[in-house]
Scaffold this active site. Structure first.
Site, PDB file in Angstrom:
ATOM      1  N   HIS A  20       0.830  -1.201   0.000  1.00 23.24           N
ATOM      2  CA  HIS A  20       0.000   0.000   0.000  1.00 23.24           C
ATOM      3  C   HIS A  20       0.871   1.260   0.000  1.00 23.24           C
ATOM      4  O   HIS A  20       1.771   1.379   0.818  1.00 23.24           O
ATOM      5  CB  HIS A  20      -0.926  -0.031   1.209  1.00 23.24           C
ATOM      6  CG  HIS A  20      -1.920   1.065   1.224  1.00 23.24           C
ATOM      7  ND1 HIS A  20      -2.304   1.683   2.379  1.00 23.24           N
ATOM      8  CD2 HIS A  20      -2.630   1.663   0.231  1.00 23.24           C
ATOM      9  CE1 HIS A  20      -3.196   2.619   2.110  1.00 23.24           C
ATOM     10  NE2 HIS A  20      -3.414   2.623   0.810  1.00 23.24           N
ATOM     11  N   ASP A  28       7.854   7.492 -20.705  1.00 21.33           N
ATOM     12  CA  ASP A  28       8.147   7.539 -22.134  1.00 21.33           C
ATOM     13  C   ASP A  28       9.599   7.129 -22.350  1.00 21.33           C
ATOM     14  O   ASP A  28      10.326   6.839 -21.392  1.00 21.33           O
ATOM     15  CB  ASP A  28       7.835   8.926 -22.710  1.00 21.33           C
ATOM     16  CG  ASP A  28       8.658  10.056 -22.114  1.00 21.33           C
ATOM     17  OD1 ASP A  28       9.771   9.818 -21.587  1.00 21.33           O
ATOM     18  OD2 ASP A  28       8.203  11.214 -22.185  1.00 21.33           O
ATOM     19  N   HIS A 106       7.508  19.118 -14.051  1.00 28.39           N
ATOM     20  CA  HIS A 106       8.275  17.991 -14.589  1.00 28.39           C
ATOM     21  C   HIS A 106       9.533  17.750 -13.754  1.00 28.39           C
ATOM     22  O   HIS A 106       9.923  16.597 -13.530  1.00 28.39           O
ATOM     23  CB  HIS A 106       8.641  18.236 -16.055  1.00 28.39           C
ATOM     24  CG  HIS A 106       9.304  17.070 -16.711  1.00 28.39           C
ATOM     25  ND1 HIS A 106       8.706  15.836 -16.818  1.00 28.39           N
ATOM     26  CD2 HIS A 106      10.525  16.948 -17.288  1.00 28.39           C
ATOM     27  CE1 HIS A 106       9.528  15.004 -17.433  1.00 28.39           C
ATOM     28  NE2 HIS A 106      10.634  15.652 -17.722  1.00 28.39           N
ATOM     29  N   TYR A 128       6.447  14.249 -22.242  1.00 26.52           N
ATOM     30  CA  TYR A 128       5.857  14.223 -20.905  1.00 26.52           C
ATOM     31  C   TYR A 128       4.867  13.089 -20.692  1.00 26.52           C
ATOM     32  O   TYR A 128       4.067  13.126 -19.759  1.00 26.52           O
ATOM     33  CB  TYR A 128       5.207  15.565 -20.558  1.00 26.52           C
ATOM     34  CG  TYR A 128       6.165  16.711 -20.653  1.00 26.52           C
ATOM     35  CD1 TYR A 128       7.141  16.910 -19.687  1.00 26.52           C
ATOM     36  CD2 TYR A 128       6.128  17.598 -21.741  1.00 26.52           C
ATOM     37  CE1 TYR A 128       8.046  17.960 -19.779  1.00 26.52           C
ATOM     38  CE2 TYR A 128       7.034  18.651 -21.843  1.00 26.52           C
ATOM     39  CZ  TYR A 128       7.984  18.820 -20.861  1.00 26.52           C
ATOM     40  OH  TYR A 128       8.866  19.851 -20.957  1.00 26.52           O
ATOM     41  N   ALA A 129       4.907  12.051 -21.514  1.00 25.85           N
ATOM     42  CA  ALA A 129       4.005  10.904 -21.362  1.00 25.85           C
ATOM     43  C   ALA A 129       4.556   9.985 -20.270  1.00 25.85           C
ATOM     44  O   ALA A 129       5.150   8.943 -20.544  1.00 25.85           O
ATOM     45  CB  ALA A 129       3.853  10.162 -22.685  1.00 25.85           C
TER      46      ALA A 129
END
Length: 139
Positions: A20, A28, A106, A128-129
């Site tokens: 948990h 990416d 980012h 930014y994926a």
């Protein structure tokens, strides 16, 4: 032979050993991966496997409760960002739980990946994926 959706042994082990609030990153092809964090490299070529395909499969085997993304993702790659949000909405409805969704810069995202149990690198070449999933519980 395993008959559920997830066939990759490293990812299956990762999901099976999450506790948990543990975090994993799906990235990416260009996200820097800290040396001390486990790298599960799926990238074959540009776009293969895709970010969304990888997310979709990982969601079939894991319960999440939190999502972290870079705020730049929505601005620079809005179509893929929206597709991820739609996929997450479907997953929330399927499991009957609501996920916490957080955006950070980012730079903050890259720092946060240092605490991930693993980074799963896809072949995605969309800026930014990347997403961090925080493990939830099924009860």
């Amino acid at each position: 032979m395993k008959k559920s959706t997830l066939l990759n042994a490293d990812i299956a082990y990762l999901v099976a050993t999450l506790g948990h609030t543990d975090e994993i990153t799906i990235a990416d092809a260009g996200l820097p991966i800290p040396d001390h964090v486990q790298r599960i490299d799926l990238a074959l070529t540009h776009g293969v496997p895709s970010f969304l395909d990888t997310v979709r499969v990982i969601l079939t085997e894991s319960q999440i409760e939190g999502v972290v993304m870079a705020e730049e993702f929505a601005k620079v790659s809005p179509d893929l960002y929206q597709a991820l949000l739609e996929l997450l909405a479907v997953e929330q409805q399927r499991c009957g739980k609501t996920f916490s969704i957080q955006t950070v810069s980012h730079e903050e995202f890259k720092v946060r990946t240092q605490s991930s149990k693993a980074v799963v690198r896809t072949g995605e070449c969309t800026p930014y994926a990347n997403v961090i999933f925080q493990a939830g519980v099924v009860f």
